[in-house]
Design an enzyme around this catalytic site. Structure first.
Site, PDB file in Angstrom:
ATOM      1  N   THR A 113      67.331  22.601  61.601  1.00 39.17           N
ATOM      2  CA  THR A 113      66.115  21.733  61.192  1.00 39.17           C
ATOM      3  C   THR A 113      66.437  20.400  61.226  1.00 39.17           C
ATOM      4  O   THR A 113      66.696  19.689  60.502  1.00 39.17           O
ATOM      5  CB  THR A 113      65.806  22.287  59.808  1.00 39.17           C
ATOM      6  N   LYS A 189      58.631  24.851  61.318  1.00 42.51           N
ATOM      7  CA  LYS A 189      59.829  24.935  60.397  1.00 42.51           C
ATOM      8  C   LYS A 189      59.422  24.284  59.219  1.00 42.51           C
ATOM      9  O   LYS A 189      59.627  24.641  57.924  1.00 42.51           O
ATOM     10  CB  LYS A 189      60.806  24.907  60.969  1.00 42.51           C
ATOM     11  N   LYS A 257      66.230  17.533  52.305  1.00 41.33           N
ATOM     12  CA  LYS A 257      66.020  16.818  53.559  1.00 41.33           C
ATOM     13  C   LYS A 257      64.645  17.462  54.292  1.00 41.33           C
ATOM     14  O   LYS A 257      63.690  16.636  54.918  1.00 41.33           O
ATOM     15  CB  LYS A 257      67.114  17.093  54.415  1.00 41.33           C
TER      16      LYS A 257
END
Length: 312
Positions: A113, A189, A257
């Site tokens: 990711t 995502k 993050k």
């Protein structure tokens, strides 16, 4: 049993190998799932002790490669599950790294990711060397990875995606092809993780408030589980948060993050609720030192924020 083992060994010996780079919390479960195909597995990870331990558990089934390039050289398709843009850049560009192994006939399927621009850059460099590229970030954490219940969001070379369906099928319960444009799956995502992270903060604050009101967390959980807000995450994380069990399935620092990446998307409008939730993860990480705990440890930041408010 002997006959079954013999047949399994025969199938393994004649099957094409698959590659896997990155054996962290997620990668270990995903790699183990690939062995059920059955396919021989070539692996490399920055943590050599973990690599040796997994190989010892599956004698004759796993080959430890000397480098990322060696994994790719041995396999038609190689999966990557790495943690951050910085780690990805290092593993792609190091001596005998991913890019060095790329050539025509080699496919890279990257499950990290990152930011959309990071994935786009990696894809461009893989394709420049003649390889094919699919981004395939996942929804799910440690247990879904181990149980083959991940959800893959994919974009890039569609032929590579279709060729990988059997492998994606043993690692996940669903694969969604978002676009042939690399970056689209990463956007998907980030949206999913922003919703998930924000929902967990709402659960944390509700549980903290219930505690302040001397309400039973078990009763709160029972109502949530039977109502419109029921979800696998609420059912799993609620009881853990109530007893302050932050055993790591998805590290808080990585949830932070992802949420920061989502808020920084060029197309993102102002998202005040998600921004406030992200600030609580930042507090848990920066001030609480909980970055390596599970992301449900945001409960402690919620507890601190409500406590400060009540003292004012």
């Amino acid at each position: 049993m002997l006959l079954l083992n013999t047949l399994f060994a025969l199938a393994l010996s004649t099957a094409d190998p698959v590659g896997f780079i990155g054996l962290g919390i997620m990668g270990q479960g995903m790699a183990r799932r690939l062995l059920s195909l059955p396919r021989p597995l070539h692996v490399w990870s920055r943590n050599h002790e973990v690599t040796k331990a997994i190989a010892a558990q599956y004698p004759g089934m796993i080959t430890i490669a000397a480098s990322p390039a060696a994994v790719i050289d041995a396999c038609e398709r190689t999966y990557l599950m790495l943690s951050t843009p910085e780690v990805c850049e290092e593993v792609y560009t190091m001596e005998s790294g991913v890019l060095e192994g790329c050539r025509p006939g080699k496919a890279i399927i990257d499950c990290a990711t990152l930011r959309p621009e990071d994935m786009a850059s990696l894809g461009e460099r893989v394709r420049a060397r003649g390889g094919s590229f699919v981004e395939a970030p996942v929804s799910g954490s440690k247990a879904p990875a181990a149980n083959g219940a991940l959800i893959f969001m994919c974009a890039g070379d569609k032929a590579t995606f279709e060729a990988a369906e059997a492998e994606l099928g043993v690692m996940g319960k669903k694969s969604v092809f978002c676009s042939e444009t690399v970056g689209a799956a990463t956007q998907m995502k980030l949206v999913v993780n922003l919703i998930m992270g924000t929902q967990l903060v709402a659960l944390a604050e509700g549980l903290v408030l219930a505690d302040k009101l001397n309400l039973s967390s078990k009763d709160v959980q029972a109502v949530l589980d039977q109502g419109a807000m029921a979800s696998p995450m609420v059912a799993l994380k609620g009881p853990l948060m109530a007893k302050h069990d932050y055993s790591t399935a998805f590290p808080l620092k990585y949830a932070l993050k992802d949420m920061r990446f989502a808020l920084s998307l060029e197309e993102a409008p102002e998202l005040p609720v998600s921004a406030a939730a992200t600030a609580l993860y930042a507090a848990a990480d920066d001030e609480g030192g909980l970055g390596d705990a599970d992301f449900c440890a945001v409960m402690e930041a919620a507890r601190g924020a409500i406590g400060e408010k009540r003292e004012c």
